[in-house]
Design a protein around this motif. Structure first.
Motif, PDB file in Angstrom:
ATOM      1  N   GLN A  98      -0.886   3.727   6.416  1.00 33.57           N
ATOM      2  CA  GLN A  98      -0.600   3.495   4.998  1.00 33.57           C
ATOM      3  C   GLN A  98      -1.793   2.933   4.223  1.00 33.57           C
ATOM      4  N   ASP A  99      -2.783   2.369   4.917  1.00 33.63           N
ATOM      5  CA  ASP A  99      -3.948   1.809   4.216  1.00 33.63           C
ATOM      6  C   ASP A  99      -5.139   2.769   4.218  1.00 33.63           C
ATOM      7  N   GLU A 100      -4.902   4.046   4.500  1.00 35.92           N
ATOM      8  CA  GLU A 100      -5.968   5.044   4.592  1.00 35.92           C
ATOM      9  C   GLU A 100      -5.737   6.176   3.585  1.00 35.92           C
ATOM     10  N   HIS A 153     -10.508   2.937   3.195  1.00 34.73           N
ATOM     11  CA  HIS A 153      -9.709   2.023   4.023  1.00 34.73           C
ATOM     12  C   HIS A 153      -9.469   0.731   3.246  1.00 34.73           C
ATOM     13  N   PHE A 154      -8.215   0.475   2.877  1.00 35.90           N
ATOM     14  CA  PHE A 154      -7.839  -0.683   2.070  1.00 35.90           C
ATOM     15  C   PHE A 154      -7.129  -1.691   2.969  1.00 35.90           C
ATOM     16  N   LYS A 155      -7.819  -2.778   3.300  1.00 33.38           N
ATOM     17  CA  LYS A 155      -7.235  -3.752   4.218  1.00 33.38           C
ATOM     18  C   LYS A 155      -7.065  -5.094   3.523  1.00 33.38           C
ATOM     19  N   ARG A 156      -5.990  -5.813   3.908  1.00 35.93           N
ATOM     20  CA  ARG A 156      -5.750  -7.152   3.372  1.00 35.93           C
ATOM     21  C   ARG A 156      -6.589  -8.161   4.144  1.00 35.93           C
ATOM     22  N   MET A 194       0.804  -1.221   0.000  1.00 35.96           N
ATOM     23  CA  MET A 194       0.000   0.000   0.000  1.00 35.96           C
ATOM     24  C   MET A 194       0.839   1.273   0.000  1.00 35.96           C
TER      25      MET A 194
END
Length: 199
Positions: free
Chosen positions: A79-81, A182-185, A1
């Motif tokens: 970093q995922d925001e 919000h990009f989460k694994r 990310m």
């Protein structure tokens, strides 16, 4: 990310970045990876934390960084925001300064792949194309707090999770309330679900 994050905020007009890296030990390859990505974007590594990551670590790093420049504005982002503003960011911060506001609030929107999954992130494709769907999910499923302080002057003290400010005067949400994509694994969501279940 991290490459997506740095490119996104640079496109908003952010000129100065302070990247905090975390590794299990001094030989953890993630430290060199983060350092190289930051170097490619002309960014500084503000600190390296080794060992177990505690919930208090993030808050301590954010508050320490903010206190170093108490009159400056900071965008508060993991970093995922990725924060999305309705107009030019610099003019928004100038308006807040004129009106005596010290921070801006927003709200999380979880991002998903087209099939509803959380795939590994590719550095070679637009993050928005990889995760074209957005929804208000974590607050409903995990009872996670969706509130987020997205920008603040350095003198503002933040609560754990950067969900609320403990000082300063906020921009009224009726004037501006910023979506935080919000990009989460998948493994992060699995861990959160397990933690919530354990509670």
């Amino acid at each position: 990310m991290l490459p997506h994050m740095l490119a996104h905020y640079r496109s908003l007009g952010v000129e100065s970045f302070l990247v905090h890296a975390h590794g299990r030990d001094p030989r953890d390859p993630v430290i060199e990876q983060v350092t190289q990505i930051a170097r490619d974007f002309g960014c500084a590594i503000a600190s390296i934390t080794l060992g177990e990551w505690l919930h208090s670590t993030n808050r301590e790093l954010y508050n320490q960084t903010l206190r170093s420049h108490r009159e400056d504005w900071f965008l508060i982002a993991d970093q995922d925001e990725l924060q999305v503003y309705p107009r030019d960011l610099i003019s928004i911060l100038d308006d807040c300064e004129r009106q005596g506001y010290d921070y801006i609030e927003g709200c999380f929107l979880d991002r998903f792949a087209r099939d509803g999954s959380f795939p590994a992130v590719s550095a070679n494709e637009s993050i928005w194309r990889q995760f074209p769907l957005a929804g208000f999910v974590s607050a409903q499923v995990l009872q996670a707090n969706p509130n987020k302080i997205v920008a603040a002057k350095g003198a503002v003290e933040l609560r754990a999770g950067q969900h609320y400010a403990l000082s300063g005067r906020g921009c009224p949400p009726g004037e501006l309330y910023v979506p935080v994509h919000h990009f989460k694994r998948s493994e992060e969501h699995t861990s959160e679900l397990q933690s919530h279940h354990d509670l």
